[in-house]
Design a protein around this motif. Structure first.
Motif, PDB file in Angstrom:
ATOM      1  N   ASN A  35       0.805  -1.217   0.000  1.00 51.92           N
ATOM      2  CA  ASN A  35       0.000   0.000   0.000  1.00 51.92           C
ATOM      3  C   ASN A  35       0.841   1.271   0.000  1.00 51.92           C
ATOM      4  OD1 ASN A  35      -2.475  -1.400   0.057  1.00 51.92           O
ATOM      5  ND2 ASN A  35      -2.293  -1.709   2.252  1.00 51.92           N
ATOM      6  N   PHE A  77      -5.915  -3.100  -2.929  1.00 53.64           N
ATOM      7  CA  PHE A  77      -5.257  -1.816  -2.709  1.00 53.64           C
ATOM      8  C   PHE A  77      -3.820  -1.771  -3.231  1.00 53.64           C
ATOM      9  CE2 PHE A  77      -8.449  -1.988   0.707  1.00 53.64           C
ATOM     10  CZ  PHE A  77      -9.156  -0.848   0.382  1.00 53.64           C
ATOM     11  N   CYS A  78      -3.441  -2.717  -4.072  1.00 57.61           N
ATOM     12  CA  CYS A  78      -2.032  -2.779  -4.463  1.00 57.61           C
ATOM     13  C   CYS A  78      -1.875  -3.060  -5.953  1.00 57.61           C
ATOM     14  CB  CYS A  78      -1.308  -3.845  -3.641  1.00 57.61           C
ATOM     15  SG  CYS A  78      -2.189  -5.418  -3.641  1.00 57.61           S
TER      16      CYS A  78
END
Length: 373
Positions: A35, A77-78
């Motif tokens: 993240n 989220f990555c």
């Protein structure tokens, strides 16, 4: 074809403990790096990967690595990060079994996997070479879980750390090392010790725990203050101890490892016990906890200390900021602690700023003054 012992086909209790710590750490490590806007590639190296899946259904380190990557990917989220896994073992049957199993279960396209079947020294040379070539936006984690310790050298760990791009988790069968130390030190153990200190200066250990502490302290001395070293002890039976050693030059990575340890052992943050009883830090204080309070008191009484100083001290002692906060709050209630802001005014009660963000951005935000009773 190598002969495989029966116990190698099942995940033993002490091996489960290794995997538990690895899993807890990778969950935190991967989430933080994945993240972050500063990293584009994450590399995981498993130098002695084994066959990955045991007859009793247990998963070994390479499968756990893949599972934790997949877990982070599923969080969504990555999207900018790519993952690279390097699995090595000197047993070709293990590599073939592992490769077949991974092909059967499949994996994300964002994960690149490479396999090799090399002896430890060759594999580690390859790992070190790859890490040295990584870009500034890449990070690496190296897991070393050898059969025995004959090939393990401090210089190899030092070389990996010198890249400033890698964390290292090393398992050592310290119980066997302690036994042979007390019965005449064999050549392979002598070689490791002599990398740390002249053999005649090595302290004789009275217990397996003593031996672990001796290794840890000498690893720290040889690496210096720019590096962080900690241990996680695995107690298989009474008096029988194995150990994971963690090395890093990154203070935040070190905090994440300590958090993983305290998840597993929330009484002392240092040991896994077979059939253990667990207690909370603030419910049943162990001798380790009382010792930390005494050490913190002596540290603050010796000089004025900033939030940066206390944060670093806490981690070096194997504790977390939440533990130090508890102690400092108690001292404020007792009116034996003053916390002043940089302008000399009292800080808000309970505000100690012991975290990585303040360590990096505001290292002198507050100063601590402890009064003698």
């Amino acid at each position: 074809m190598k002969i495989i012992k029966d116990w190698q086909n099942n995940l033993q209790p002490h091996s489960k403990a290794k995997i538990e710590l690895l899993k807890e750490y990778l969950a935190k490590y991967l989430q933080v790096l994945s993240n972050s806007p500063f990293f584009s590639d994450i590399f995981l190296f498993d130098v002695y990967c084994g066959h990955g899946v045991y007859d009793d259904g247990g998963f070994g380190s390479p499968i756990v690595m893949l599972e934790e990557i997949e877990r982070v990917l599923q969080s969504g989220f990555c999207s900018k990060v790519n993952y690279h896994c390097f699995f090595n073992d000197n047993n070709p049957d293990y590599i073939n079994q592992l490769k077949t199993f991974i092909e059967e279960i499949g994996h994300s396209k964002k994960i690149t996997i490479s396999y090799s079947c090399c002896e430890y020294n060759n594999a580690l040379e390859s790992v070190s070479s790859q890490i040295n070539k990584l870009s500034p936006s890449a990070k690496a984690f190296v897991f070393i879980d050898p059969w025995g310790y004959r090939d393990v050298r401090f210089a190899d760990i030092q070389s990996l750390l010198a890249t400033k791009k890698a964390e290292v988790l090393l398992f050592l069968p310290t119980q066997f090392m302690f036994r042979v130390e007390s019965n005449g030190t064999p050549k392979c153990l002598q070689c490791l010790i002599e990398e740390l200190v002249p053999l005649d200066e090595w302290p004789i250990s009275s217990t397996g725990i003593d031996f672990i502490e001796n290794l840890k302290s000498h690893f720290k001395l040889r690496l210096g203050n720019d590096y962080y070293v900690d241990t996680f002890i695995i107690e298989r039976d009474a008096g029988q101890h194995y150990c994971l050693f963690f090395f890093t030059s990154h203070i935040y990575g070190f905090q994440k490892m300590l958090e993983a340890k305290w998840v597993i052992d929330n009484n002392e943050g240092r040991v896994w016990r077979f059939m253990r009883t667990e207690y909370l830090f603030d419910g049943h204080k162990s001798s380790i906890t009382f010792r930390f309070e005494d050490e913190l008191r002596a540290y603050l009484l010796s000089n004025s200390r900033t939030n940066k100083d206390v944060y670093e001290f806490t981690l070096h002692k194997g504790h977390l900021p939440i533990h130090t906060n508890e102690v400092l709050k108690a001292w404020q209630i007792e009116d034996t602690l003053s916390v002043l802001k940089s302008n000399g005014e009292p800080a808000k009660k309970g505000s100690f700023y012991l975290n990585h963000k303040e360590w990096r951005n505001s290292p002198k935000k507050v100063t601590f003054y402890l009064k003698t009773k």
